[in-house]
Scaffold this active site. Structure first.
Site, PDB file in Angstrom:
ATOM      1  N   GLU A   1      28.620  37.433  49.233  1.00  0.00           N
ATOM      2  CA  GLU A   1      29.507  38.594  49.103  1.00  0.00           C
ATOM      3  C   GLU A   1      28.827  39.898  49.499  1.00  0.00           C
ATOM      4  O   GLU A   1      29.337  40.977  49.203  1.00  0.00           O
ATOM      5  CB  GLU A   1      30.040  38.683  47.666  1.00  0.00           C
ATOM      6  CG  GLU A   1      28.974  38.577  46.583  1.00  0.00           C
ATOM      7  CD  GLU A   1      29.563  38.432  45.192  1.00  0.00           C
ATOM      8  OE1 GLU A   1      30.718  38.850  44.980  1.00  0.00           O
ATOM      9  OE2 GLU A   1      28.863  37.907  44.309  1.00  0.00           O
TER      10      GLU A   1
ATOM     11  N   HIS B   1      45.614  42.434  29.583  1.00  0.00           N
ATOM     12  CA  HIS B   1      46.082  41.364  28.714  1.00  0.00           C
ATOM     13  C   HIS B   1      47.490  40.906  29.093  1.00  0.00           C
ATOM     14  O   HIS B   1      47.802  39.717  29.035  1.00  0.00           O
ATOM     15  CB  HIS B   1      46.062  41.816  27.257  1.00  0.00           C
ATOM     16  CG  HIS B   1      44.690  42.025  26.706  1.00  0.00           C
ATOM     17  ND1 HIS B   1      43.676  41.111  26.920  1.00  0.00           N
ATOM     18  CD2 HIS B   1      44.149  43.020  25.964  1.00  0.00           C
ATOM     19  CE1 HIS B   1      42.583  41.546  26.318  1.00  0.00           C
ATOM     20  NE2 HIS B   1      42.846  42.700  25.738  1.00  0.00           N
TER      21      HIS B   1
ATOM     22  N   CYS C   1      36.585  32.010  47.497  1.00  0.00           N
ATOM     23  CA  CYS C   1      37.256  32.194  46.213  1.00  0.00           C
ATOM     24  C   CYS C   1      37.809  33.603  46.038  1.00  0.00           C
ATOM     25  O   CYS C   1      38.270  33.960  44.966  1.00  0.00           O
ATOM     26  CB  CYS C   1      36.308  31.862  45.062  1.00  0.00           C
ATOM     27  SG  CYS C   1      34.816  32.882  45.021  1.00  0.00           S
TER      28      CYS C   1
ATOM     29  N   ASP D   1      34.416  41.512  47.445  1.00  0.00           N
ATOM     30  CA  ASP D   1      33.244  42.379  47.593  1.00  0.00           C
ATOM     31  C   ASP D   1      32.717  42.389  49.018  1.00  0.00           C
ATOM     32  O   ASP D   1      32.295  43.433  49.520  1.00  0.00           O
ATOM     33  CB  ASP D   1      32.127  41.937  46.638  1.00  0.00           C
ATOM     34  CG  ASP D   1      32.242  42.610  45.280  1.00  0.00           C
ATOM     35  OD1 ASP D   1      32.963  43.613  45.174  1.00  0.00           O
ATOM     36  OD2 ASP D   1      31.615  42.130  44.325  1.00  0.00           O
TER      37      ASP D   1
END
Length: 603
Positions: free
Chosen positions: A441, A199, A512, A465
């Site tokens: 990936e 957070h 990405c 990944d």
């Protein structure tokens, strides 16, 4: 001023929000209180259960008030986190277990809450996805709130942070992080715990406040008032730096702020090489509140919208309406720019509503992402229906994660079309057909990219990944993390093969993963021929400036030289040397070298 007599302490953590900050340490002491452990007499059991109910009701009211306060000042995204905490307060997994311990083990409520929280946290231990592992801290936030209320202690104490302070804490509850960041007085955050999806990291990035998380025992090693210099890009913290080190940090800070101003001035300029090769630079995001920063830094669209946040701390899966509202907001906020939404990258051990925790021997290679969705069709259809409905509100692109073969892609597309047909029959408005692509990936997808390109509308390479699976390493495992090498020759050859397959089929190819936003790799990716790159907001201006200062033919020549070498070390050294030669001495040079050398000082 720093003192030469005080030795400089160097701490390393995770760069969670970019930027350089210098300020005096403000230690936020939110350490867990000591939990009293008492045995109950029979007559005390029922009153103890009532104490627990009263503490939960009070905690719920407190969170509702905080949620309202943050919604008024911060918007709804961080408020959703607090709403998730309210749901946890009433989760039978927590409440029923605490009551069982009070009744059967005859222990006080505080002790029962702490034991239950520890048990729930264990359920997260084997989850491979960092985002969901980080939710362990939510369990602690909720448990601490209940225990403090049971003990009659102050829970949400207002904290007056000195101007330009570096807030140092063991961990930060989301309400604290949001309130302090909003105050504008905080220069930066340093926490012992946390990762890129904690957070603190999410709030800091949204407020563009530098942050270093996962810094070990920083809150114990830093004293109140210590002079702290921190780099939120590299994850470096210097405590009581020398005058020379401080001067270098100040210079880095000046250059970073200058680059931010330049980003605002050049945000509408395209990323185009000197010989005319154009690459779209998009943003990665999870929360609506990140969009203003992405647009301010020149994002031309969203290249990866992660939807797993919707499952944050819930005991039930989100409804179709909840999915729809979230996607509608993002599509409308982007004003017609392309938004690539990834379908759920969930695994069987991180889906709400499961009462039995089933440990997989190797969750990273188990029932997750598209495999899980195809094994849980209704969960998948809920999301697909919502995406189809939301597509009327903007420029949607849909992306399936962890595709390993053509049959998976066909099956997923079949579900999408079935949902489209059903909505049409029901008279529900649906947008026009949108591009449907895949995350490349896995080594299997890379190997048969030519076949997948015949049935996918676009490719997006998830390097995080892909590199891990290809090199057989777990980046979370410190023992082998050093083997994670994006410039490994096998990785470069694989990337080249994927791009070539996309070009042959005349479909766009993007990246990405983290590799996309790293300046060291910019010319490599330019040479490979990517159509789009997607990254965090702060990375966009640097990558854009590098691309606008060089020709693609130069980049191709550099890549050819790199791929004649053999070891990852040789290739990295060659690429770094070539980048330094082209960009040294300017603003770009200052942003290149330090980012990639974990042993280098911030000079």
């Amino acid at each position: 001023m720093s003192s030469q007599a005080t030795p400089t302490l160097r701490l390393s953590g995770i760069g969670a929000s970019p930027g350089v900050a210098v300020g005096h340490a403000f230690i936020l002491d939110r350490k867990r209180i000591r939990t009293p452990k008492l045995r109950l007499a029979d007559a005390e059991v029922e009153p103890e259960r009532m104490r627990m109910k009263t503490a939960i009701d009070l905690s719920d009211r407190q969170l509702a008030e905080l949620k309202d306060q943050i919604t008024r000042t911060e918007g709804s995204d961080h408020a959703l986190i607090l709403e998730a905490h309210r749901l946890m307060l009433h989760d039978p997994m927590l409440v029923d277990e605490v009551n069982r311990l009070i009744v059967e083990d005859r222990i006080n409520a505080e002790w029962a809450v702490r034991r239950t929280a520890r048990k729930i946290k264990h359920l997260f231990d084997n989850i491979p996805d960092e985002y969901f592992r980080e939710r362990r801290s939510d369990v602690d936030y909720v448990a601490d709130r209940i225990i403090r209320n049971l003990m009659g202690q102050v829970v949400d104490e207002d904290v007056e942070v000195p101007a330009e302070a570096i807030v140092v804490a063991h961990d930060l509850p989301p309400a604290d992080a949001a309130m302090m960041a909003r105050s504008g007085r905080v220069a930066g955050f340093v926490t012992d715990l946390g990762g890129q999806t904690s957070h603190t990291a999410i709030v800091a990035r949204a407020r563009e406040t530098p942050a270093v998380v996962g810094a070990g025992r920083a809150s114990e090693q830093i004293s109140p008032g210590d002079l702290v210099a921190m780099d939120g890009t590299r994850g470096v913290v210097l405590v009581n730096p020398t005058e020379d080190q401080l001067a270098l940090f100040r210079e880095e800070q000046r250059r970073y702020l200058e680059s931010e101003q330049l980003a605002l001035a050049t945000k509408d300029q395209p990323a185009v090489s000197t010989d005319g090769f154009r690459i779209r630079l998009n943003g990665n995001m999870e929360f609506l509140e990140e969009i203003p920063s992405l647009l301010a830094h020149g994002a031309e669209g969203i290249g990866l919208y992660r939807t797993e946040f919707m499952f944050l701390d819930r005991k039930t899966a989100p409804t179709e309406e909840e999915h729809y509202r979230a996607y509608k907001q993002v599509l409308e906020a982007m004003g017609g720019r392309p938004v690539t939404i990834r379908t759920l990258d969930l695994g069987g051990d991180k889906v709400p509503g499961k009462t039995k925790h089933e440990k997989e021997p190797n969750p990273a290679m188990g029932l997750r992402a598209i495999r899980y969705c195809l094994s849980n069709r209704e969960l998948f259809r809920v999301q697909l229906r919502a995406l189809l409905r939301a597509s009327v509100h903007g420029n949607l692109r849909l992306m399936f994660p962890l595709i390993c073969g053509v049959s998976e892609l066909r099956e997923a597309r079949s579900e999408l079309e079935a949902c489209r047909t059903a909505l049409g029959r029901a008279g529900v408005p649906v947008g026009k057909r949108f591009p449907v692509g895949i995350m490349v990936e896995t080594p299997s997808a890379a190997t048969i990219a030519d076949r997948l390109a015949q049935e996918a509308d676009f490719f997006s390479i998830g390097t995080n990944d892909l590199i891990q699976y290809s090199l057989a390493i777990d980046r979370q495992n410190r023992e082998v993390a050093y083997l994670y090498r994006p410039l490994h020759l096998s990785v470069l050859r694989m990337l080249q093969g994927i791009v070539d397959a996309a070009k042959s089929a005349n479909i766009p190819v993007s990246m990405c993963g983290e590799m996309a936003g790293d300046p060291l790799f910019t010319l490599v990716l330019l040479a490979l021929g990517f159509d789009e790159l997607s990254m965090t907001s702060g990375q966009i201006p640097v990558v854009k400036r590098l691309m606008r200062r060089v020709s693609r033919s130069e980049a191709v020549e550099m890549l050819q030289g790199a791929m004649e070498l053999t070891t990852a070390e040789e290739i990295e050294r060659f690429v770094r040397t070539e980048m330094d030669r082209r960009f040294s001495g300017g603003q770009e040079g200052s942003l290149l070298s330090p980012v990639h050398d974990p042993e280098s000082e911030p000079v």
